[in-house]
Motif scaffolding. Structure first.
Motif, PDB file in Angstrom:
ATOM      1  N   UNK A   1     -21.218 -17.780  14.336  1.00 33.71           N
ATOM      2  CA  UNK A   1     -20.127 -17.543  15.298  1.00 33.71           C
ATOM      3  C   UNK A   1     -18.871 -18.357  15.012  1.00 33.71           C
ATOM      4  N   UNK A   2     -18.999 -19.495  14.314  1.00 33.90           N
ATOM      5  CA  UNK A   2     -17.832 -20.318  14.011  1.00 33.90           C
ATOM      6  C   UNK A   2     -17.374 -20.177  12.562  1.00 33.90           C
ATOM      7  N   UNK A   3     -17.799 -19.082  11.886  1.00 36.76           N
ATOM      8  CA  UNK A   3     -17.291 -18.877  10.525  1.00 36.76           C
ATOM      9  C   UNK A   3     -15.820 -18.468  10.625  1.00 36.76           C
ATOM     10  N   UNK A   4     -14.976 -19.116   9.844  1.00 35.56           N
ATOM     11  CA  UNK A   4     -13.519 -18.954   9.961  1.00 35.56           C
ATOM     12  C   UNK A   4     -13.072 -17.588   9.435  1.00 35.56           C
ATOM     13  N   UNK A   5     -12.075 -17.011  10.096  1.00 31.70           N
ATOM     14  CA  UNK A   5     -11.548 -15.706   9.730  1.00 31.70           C
ATOM     15  C   UNK A   5     -10.034 -15.752   9.556  1.00 31.70           C
ATOM     16  N   UNK A   6      -9.547 -14.943   8.636  1.00 33.02           N
ATOM     17  CA  UNK A   6      -8.114 -14.698   8.457  1.00 33.02           C
ATOM     18  C   UNK A   6      -7.895 -13.199   8.629  1.00 33.02           C
ATOM     19  N   UNK A   7      -6.956 -12.842   9.469  1.00 32.32           N
ATOM     20  CA  UNK A   7      -6.686 -11.436   9.780  1.00 32.32           C
ATOM     21  C   UNK A   7      -7.952 -10.718  10.242  1.00 32.32           C
ATOM     22  N   UNK A   8      -8.807 -11.445  10.965  1.00 30.68           N
ATOM     23  CA  UNK A   8     -10.025 -10.861  11.488  1.00 30.68           C
ATOM     24  C   UNK A   8     -11.154 -10.730  10.484  1.00 30.68           C
ATOM     25  N   UNK A   9     -10.948 -11.214   9.262  1.00 25.51           N
ATOM     26  CA  UNK A   9     -11.959 -11.078   8.204  1.00 25.51           C
ATOM     27  C   UNK A   9     -12.535 -12.451   7.852  1.00 25.51           C
ATOM     28  N   UNK A  10     -13.840 -12.537   7.552  1.00 24.87           N
ATOM     29  CA  UNK A  10     -14.386 -13.808   7.063  1.00 24.87           C
ATOM     30  C   UNK A  10     -13.619 -14.274   5.826  1.00 24.87           C
ATOM     31  N   UNK A  11     -13.303 -15.572   5.809  1.00 21.12           N
ATOM     32  CA  UNK A  11     -12.502 -16.159   4.734  1.00 21.12           C
ATOM     33  C   UNK A  11     -13.431 -16.782   3.698  1.00 21.12           C
ATOM     34  N   UNK A  12     -13.250 -16.415   2.435  1.00 18.97           N
ATOM     35  CA  UNK A  12     -14.042 -16.980   1.348  1.00 18.97           C
ATOM     36  C   UNK A  12     -13.097 -17.552   0.304  1.00 18.97           C
ATOM     37  N   UNK A  13     -13.249 -18.828   0.007  1.00 23.27           N
ATOM     38  CA  UNK A  13     -12.501 -19.451  -1.078  1.00 23.27           C
ATOM     39  C   UNK A  13     -13.294 -19.302  -2.369  1.00 23.27           C
ATOM     40  N   UNK A  14     -12.627 -18.931  -3.455  1.00 24.99           N
ATOM     41  CA  UNK A  14     -13.243 -18.764  -4.771  1.00 24.99           C
ATOM     42  C   UNK A  14     -12.636 -19.789  -5.709  1.00 24.99           C
ATOM     43  N   UNK A  15     -13.467 -20.624  -6.309  1.00 29.65           N
ATOM     44  CA  UNK A  15     -12.947 -21.684  -7.179  1.00 29.65           C
ATOM     45  C   UNK A  15     -12.173 -21.112  -8.361  1.00 29.65           C
ATOM     46  N   UNK A  16     -12.760 -20.189  -9.119  1.00 31.38           N
ATOM     47  CA  UNK A  16     -12.149 -19.772 -10.372  1.00 31.38           C
ATOM     48  C   UNK A  16     -12.313 -18.280 -10.593  1.00 31.38           C
ATOM     49  N   UNK A  17     -11.201 -17.565 -10.561  1.00 36.15           N
ATOM     50  CA  UNK A  17     -11.245 -16.154 -10.914  1.00 36.15           C
ATOM     51  C   UNK A  17     -11.622 -15.980 -12.379  1.00 36.15           C
ATOM     52  N   UNK A  18     -11.173 -16.888 -13.241  1.00 31.78           N
ATOM     53  CA  UNK A  18     -11.511 -16.797 -14.659  1.00 31.78           C
ATOM     54  C   UNK A  18     -12.995 -16.920 -14.907  1.00 31.78           C
TER      55      UNK A  18
END
Length: 710
Positions: A497-514
């Protein structure tokens, strides 16, 4: 005027020219070299050419079998799109998480940004390992673009004939070599040593039967780069194998020429060679006019004893401390008081590194206690005997009482989002293995699961008090993609219930796209995995997923190809420029990347904010760095921010707040980090800083809430 110590002492024959031991000429093909986290390398115009999308890219060489020498030199002829720190690694076997490569077996060189092809040499000092089985070449992080390498060679200078230990550098520096293995050059005044350069090494010494007792030095010291720091001339004594057996250092008077005599240690093997370098001179030049080993001190000088200064600890003294350390708190006996939360109309996000468990044996409490014992958290656990290192009590990160205190402090200082570093591994069966010990605190102490990797829970005890999110920390060795990874993220974390959202969507940080592209097998495959993550989230009732990459996304077009929504920063090291400072640690020469917080760190952050917000608009999540000092990690190219204080970080935060308003960004700011202790980035309350860094955050971003943070 001081006369030279020696009138015309012989300086020895010229240094023997290095010979080629191993060579890879890429006009003949890739020669067995393989690239990782790059486009497929091709040979074009006689050069091994590849494109880096994410700066964390590397080349791994073929197997070799090389017996080492103190006179070995690594050489690369390359063209690079930008400057920065390049690293060599070597291995004697394939053990450990990185296939035998490690920070302890590495050497760094720094290139200034120039488009021309150039040849760069560095003496690795790898002779502590009798044989080398392979080498690796890493490009700087966050330096995307096209790289081209014409050749890589290992050179070796044969030992020259021994010479008398008497050197008049006004007559030249014959036989002396620089850190690149090439002949050192002395000008009319003498041998010039730059504080940001490497050491110079003498030719082999022909010592008399009775071992010399003093080194007599005639030198001129520059004005110190930092007024509060002494200018140091350091000399290492090396035996016939090239191993450093002792080191002496003497403090010189700035802007003065003087003759000093320093007593030499009379234990251990007789010195076969000497190495010299200047400490704390910055880019200024320390000039050595003459040097000799002698039985008696110079006339009228009086024997000086060595300063006893360990040069690797000397820069750490730049870290300020409170005049009186606050009282430590025993979590076994004391729970946090009632929390008085401070609201904010910003999302103030704290990066949270939770690997502080007994299994953390490489950069953990043990190394902290041994190398920087003044970095002491306020919390400790008297009931946990396993948390005693070198007589200092620490805590286990997965102790729920520790997390209680941390959340309490964060809430009282306007921090309203914890971003946990999450490390997914892969089991032998190819499935996701979430059981890495650094994930234990999140899953057991914060979420309240019975065990890390166990069945999900519906809610957690911080559901009403502290939002959280995870960073998928996909750098090696957590870069492989295990079956069930996307389902685990959705079912274990997004459901909270306290998972953070941006624009109503769960926010996931990704370390490296590469790293994601490399692990998935290409951009299309990486996009497919992120699409599957979103589809899995939607199937569980979420509006999708908002994904922000820390590294590896350089443009809006690339983000759209990958299906990445935004970008953010972990820290902005070196963004305002650095100077290289050299120190000796045992047999290794380490080159730190030093930046001044006021004149380099703050302008560097502002430049990054401008660049990233211009490219990504509101989908750039602004980042700040309170401090960094990796010196105790003993790694090549360690970032070192000097003269950082809570007051000057408060100024950086004020500028961050203004930049968010001026550029119309989301009211979102990150702080790196709460508890990266060995890397010297910690705002967690400590005996060194108390609450002062948290107070700076509260002073700038704390405010009565005006609606929910966005």
């Amino acid at each position: 005027m001081l006369m030279p110590i020696l009138s015309a002492a012989p300086t020895g024959p010229p240094a023997p020219a290095p010979q080629v031991v191993v060579a890879w000429d890429f006009s003949k093909g890739a020669q067995g070299w393989e690239a990782q986290r790059t486009t497929a390398p091709r040979v074009i115009g006689g050069r091994l050419t590849f494109r880096v999308m994410d700066g964390d890219a590397l080349l791994v060489g073929p197997s070799i079998d090389l017996s080492t020498s103190p006179n070995d030199v690594l050489e690369v002829r390359l063209r690079a799109p930008a400057g920065g720190s390049f690293q060599w690694f070597w291995r004697s076997d394939r053990s450990g998480p990185f296939g035998g490569f490690s920070a302890e077996r590495s050497a760094t060189f720094v290139l200034e940004p120039r488009p021309a092809e150039r040849t760069v040499r560095v003496r690795p000092g790898w002779h502590a390992s009798p044989r080398i089985e392979g080498i690796r070449f890493d490009v700087p992080e966050d330096r995307p673009g096209d790289y081209a390498i014409r050749s890589i060679r290992i050179l070796r200078a044969p030992p020259g004939a021994p010479v008398r230990p008497e050197f008049d550098f006004a007559s030249g520096a014959a036989g002396w070599t620089g850190d690149d293995g090439m002949p050192a050059v002395a000008g009319r005044a003498g041998l010039a040593l730059r504080g940001d350069g490497g050491p110079v090494q003498s030719p082999a010494l022909d010592l008399p039967p009775e071992r010399p007792r003093y080194v007599v030095i005639d030198a001129t010291a520059p004005t110190s780069a930092r007024r509060s720091a002494p200018v140091i001339l350091s000399m290492g004594l090396r035996d016939a194998t090239g191993r450093e057996t002792a080191r002496v250092a003497v403090q010189l008077r700035p802007s003065a020429r003087s003759t000093v005599s320093v007593a030499l240690p009379q234990h251990g093997a007789a010195p076969a060679t000497l190495s010299l370098y200047a400490g704390n001179a910055g880019q200024a030049v320390l000039t050595v006019h003459a040097l000799r080993l002698a039985m008696e001190p110079a006339p009228g000088d009086g024997a000086r004893t060595p300063t006893g200064l360990e040069l690797q600890t000397q820069p750490w003294s730049r870290e300020y401390r409170l005049p009186i350390a606050p009282q430590r708190i025993d979590v076994a006996r004391e729970a946090p008081p009632a929390t008085r939360p401070v609201g904010s109309d910003y999302t103030v996000a704290m990066w949270y590194f939770a690997a502080w468990e007994p299994e953390y044996t490489w950069d953990g409490w043990g190394q902290l206690a041994e190398r920087s014992p003044w970095r002491i958290p306020l919390l400790y656990d008297s009931a946990d005997p396993g948390m005693d290192y070198s007589g200092i009590r620490y805590y286990r990160a997965s102790n729920p009482r520790v997390v209680d205190w941390h959340v309490h402090w964060l809430r009282e200082h306007a921090v309203n989002l914890m971003i946990w570093l999450w490390y997914p591994h892969v089991g032998a069966d190819g499935r996701l293995d979430p059981g890495f010990f650094a994930n234990r605190a999140l899953e057991t102490a914060f979420l309240g699961k019975a065990a890390v990797g166990g069945p999900p829970v519906v809610t957690n005890r911080f559901a009403d008090t502290m939002p959280f999110a995870i960073m998928w920390t996909n750098h090696p060795p957590a870069h492989r993609l295990g079956e069930g990874l996307v389902e685990y993220i959705v079912e274990q974390y997004f459901v909270q219930p306290n998972y953070y959202r941006i624009d109503g969507k769960p926010f996931l940080s990704l370390w490296s796209a590469g790293d994601l592209i490399s692990a998935a097998g290409g951009e299309a495959q990486a996009r497919g995995l992120l699409d599957r993550l979103r589809a899995t989230a939607r199937a569980r009732g979420h509006a999708g997923v908002y994904i922000a990459a820390v590294h590896g996304v350089a443009s809006r077009a690339q983000a759209e190809r990958l299906g990445i929504d935004g970008v953010m920063g972990y820290n902005y090291l070196g963004s305002g420029g650095v100077r290289v400072a050299t120190r000796l640690v045992g047999e290794r020469t380490i080159r730190d990347q030093v930046e001044d917080f006021a004149s380099q760190t703050i302008p560097g952050h502002e430049a990054m904010w401008r660049t990233r917000s211009s490219a990504f608009g509101r989908d750039y999540l602004l980042a700040t760095t309170p401090m960094q000092n990796w010196e105790p990690a003993l790694r090549e190219g360690s970032p070192v921010m000097i003269d950082h204080t809570p007051d000057i970080y408060r100024e950086l935060l004020r500028r961050a707040k203004a930049a968010i308003a001026e550029r119309g960004l989301r009211r979102f700011v990150t702080i790196q980090a709460f508890n990266e202790w060995l890397e010297g980035s910690y705002v967690e309350p400590s005996t060194q800083w108390g609450m002062t860094y948290l107070e700076a955050i509260r002073d700038v971003f704390g405010a009565p809430a005006q609606g929910a943070p966005r």
